[in-house]
Write a protein that holds these residues in place. Sequence first.
Motif, PDB file in Angstrom:
ATOM      1  N   SER A 173      42.813  44.753  39.575  1.00  0.00           N
ATOM      2  CA  SER A 173      44.137  44.649  40.183  1.00  0.00           C
ATOM      3  C   SER A 173      44.496  43.184  40.399  1.00  0.00           C
ATOM      4  O   SER A 173      43.642  42.296  40.303  1.00  0.00           O
ATOM      5  CB  SER A 173      44.151  45.382  41.531  1.00  0.00           C
ATOM      6  OG  SER A 173      43.344  44.688  42.480  1.00  0.00           O
ATOM      7  N   GLY A 184      41.963  52.554  38.159  1.00  0.00           N
ATOM      8  CA  GLY A 184      42.905  51.812  38.973  1.00  0.00           C
ATOM      9  C   GLY A 184      43.941  52.737  39.579  1.00  0.00           C
ATOM     10  O   GLY A 184      43.714  53.944  39.733  1.00  0.00           O
ATOM     11  N   LYS A 185      45.084  52.194  39.892  1.00  0.00           N
ATOM     12  CA  LYS A 185      46.117  52.913  40.650  1.00  0.00           C
ATOM     13  C   LYS A 185      46.628  54.159  39.930  1.00  0.00           C
ATOM     14  O   LYS A 185      47.176  55.070  40.567  1.00  0.00           O
ATOM     15  CB  LYS A 185      47.283  51.973  40.960  1.00  0.00           C
ATOM     16  CG  LYS A 185      48.237  52.514  42.015  1.00  0.00           C
ATOM     17  CD  LYS A 185      49.231  51.463  42.457  1.00  0.00           C
ATOM     18  CE  LYS A 185      50.187  52.037  43.511  1.00  0.00           C
ATOM     19  NZ  LYS A 185      49.474  52.515  44.716  1.00  0.00           N
ATOM     20  N   ASP A 186      46.435  54.245  38.624  1.00  0.00           N
ATOM     21  CA  ASP A 186      46.944  55.410  37.895  1.00  0.00           C
ATOM     22  C   ASP A 186      46.327  56.718  38.371  1.00  0.00           C
ATOM     23  O   ASP A 186      46.929  57.773  38.237  1.00  0.00           O
ATOM     24  CB  ASP A 186      46.721  55.243  36.388  1.00  0.00           C
ATOM     25  CG  ASP A 186      45.252  55.179  36.027  1.00  0.00           C
ATOM     26  OD1 ASP A 186      44.542  54.325  36.604  1.00  0.00           O
ATOM     27  OD2 ASP A 186      44.804  55.967  35.178  1.00  0.00           O
ATOM     28  N   GLU A 213      45.959  57.518  41.333  1.00  0.00           N
ATOM     29  CA  GLU A 213      46.799  57.920  42.463  1.00  0.00           C
ATOM     30  C   GLU A 213      48.170  58.360  41.991  1.00  0.00           C
ATOM     31  O   GLU A 213      48.662  59.437  42.360  1.00  0.00           O
ATOM     32  CB  GLU A 213      46.943  56.763  43.450  1.00  0.00           C
ATOM     33  CG  GLU A 213      47.861  57.079  44.617  1.00  0.00           C
ATOM     34  CD  GLU A 213      48.189  55.854  45.460  1.00  0.00           C
ATOM     35  OE1 GLU A 213      48.558  56.039  46.625  1.00  0.00           O
ATOM     36  OE2 GLU A 213      48.091  54.726  44.951  1.00  0.00           O
ATOM     37  N   THR A 214      48.809  57.571  41.133  1.00  0.00           N
ATOM     38  CA  THR A 214      50.181  57.852  40.711  1.00  0.00           C
ATOM     39  C   THR A 214      50.263  59.004  39.715  1.00  0.00           C
ATOM     40  O   THR A 214      51.287  59.671  39.612  1.00  0.00           O
ATOM     41  CB  THR A 214      50.816  56.600  40.094  1.00  0.00           C
ATOM     42  OG1 THR A 214      50.009  56.159  38.993  1.00  0.00           O
ATOM     43  CG2 THR A 214      50.904  55.470  41.119  1.00  0.00           C
ATOM     44  N   PHE A 250      42.525  54.596  47.416  1.00  0.00           N
ATOM     45  CA  PHE A 250      43.843  55.192  47.194  1.00  0.00           C
ATOM     46  C   PHE A 250      44.093  56.426  48.056  1.00  0.00           C
ATOM     47  O   PHE A 250      45.143  57.065  47.932  1.00  0.00           O
ATOM     48  CB  PHE A 250      44.027  55.558  45.715  1.00  0.00           C
ATOM     49  CG  PHE A 250      43.932  54.385  44.789  1.00  0.00           C
ATOM     50  CD1 PHE A 250      44.822  53.331  44.894  1.00  0.00           C
ATOM     51  CD2 PHE A 250      42.945  54.334  43.823  1.00  0.00           C
ATOM     52  CE1 PHE A 250      44.734  52.240  44.046  1.00  0.00           C
ATOM     53  CE2 PHE A 250      42.847  53.240  42.970  1.00  0.00           C
ATOM     54  CZ  PHE A 250      43.740  52.191  43.081  1.00  0.00           C
ATOM     55  N   GLY A 287      41.797  47.348  44.141  1.00  0.00           N
ATOM     56  CA  GLY A 287      42.587  48.424  43.563  1.00  0.00           C
ATOM     57  C   GLY A 287      41.810  49.221  42.536  1.00  0.00           C
ATOM     58  O   GLY A 287      42.386  49.675  41.538  1.00  0.00           O
ATOM     59  N   THR A 288      40.519  49.436  42.780  1.00  0.00           N
ATOM     60  CA  THR A 288      39.683  50.142  41.805  1.00  0.00           C
ATOM     61  C   THR A 288      38.658  51.037  42.498  1.00  0.00           C
ATOM     62  O   THR A 288      38.023  50.615  43.468  1.00  0.00           O
ATOM     63  CB  THR A 288      38.931  49.151  40.898  1.00  0.00           C
ATOM     64  OG1 THR A 288      39.877  48.287  40.244  1.00  0.00           O
ATOM     65  CG2 THR A 288      38.134  49.873  39.827  1.00  0.00           C
TER      66      THR A 288
END
Length: 220
Positions: free
Chosen positions: A26, A117-119, A121-122, A144, A200-201
């Motif tokens: 991140s 990473g954030k994906d 979560e999203t 997350f 962010g991981t």
Amino acid sequence: MNDEKNKPQITSEERLLAAMAYGEASTLNNSNELKAIASVLVRQKTARGYDTIAAFVKEEPTYAFIVSDGNARYKELNNAKDDDIYADAGMANALDAAKNALSGGEDLSNGAYFWDGKDIETNYSKHFKVKHGIKITDPSHNVFNIKDSVKLVIIYKEITTRVKVKGKNKKGKAKAKTKTERLEVGRYDHVYESTAGYGGTIFWKNNPDYIFLSKGKEYK
């Protein structure tokens, strides 16, 4: 005196690994996150039988994708001069992470072979790992605040045996029939379990029960 010009020349392996970690991490430039990613990349490299990161990248498209997909952070570090890398806090952290991993230093990923990473979560409901089952093993890993996705899978095997029954057949021999039993071999309720979380991981390894029952490889 903190003079970047007196720093050692960055090797091609250090630069490549640092650029990959920098690109995958991140934008927080968290040193622990970068170190953990670099350690995972080296572990994957070794597990797949490669002597160098360069050879690993050349032959493994899954992990080489960041090298060719136009990732801006990867390109920034890979194209930077040594002095500029040392002078930039984020890139310097990535370089330290690469050196740590290549020298067999502390593994902050705690044995991970994968990360997200954030994906995760999203894109939670459609995420590959979520669909196959994830388990957060320590709240500190859950950067997350996502939920576990567990689903019990039970593996069975069938055993067929011959058992005697009353009476004799036309040839005067004892009668027998086959009996099939369904026996449980084992069970698991997730494929991936967390090992660490920084910046962010989130980092993962395969559930040992899943590996044993599927006869799979830890690094796949």
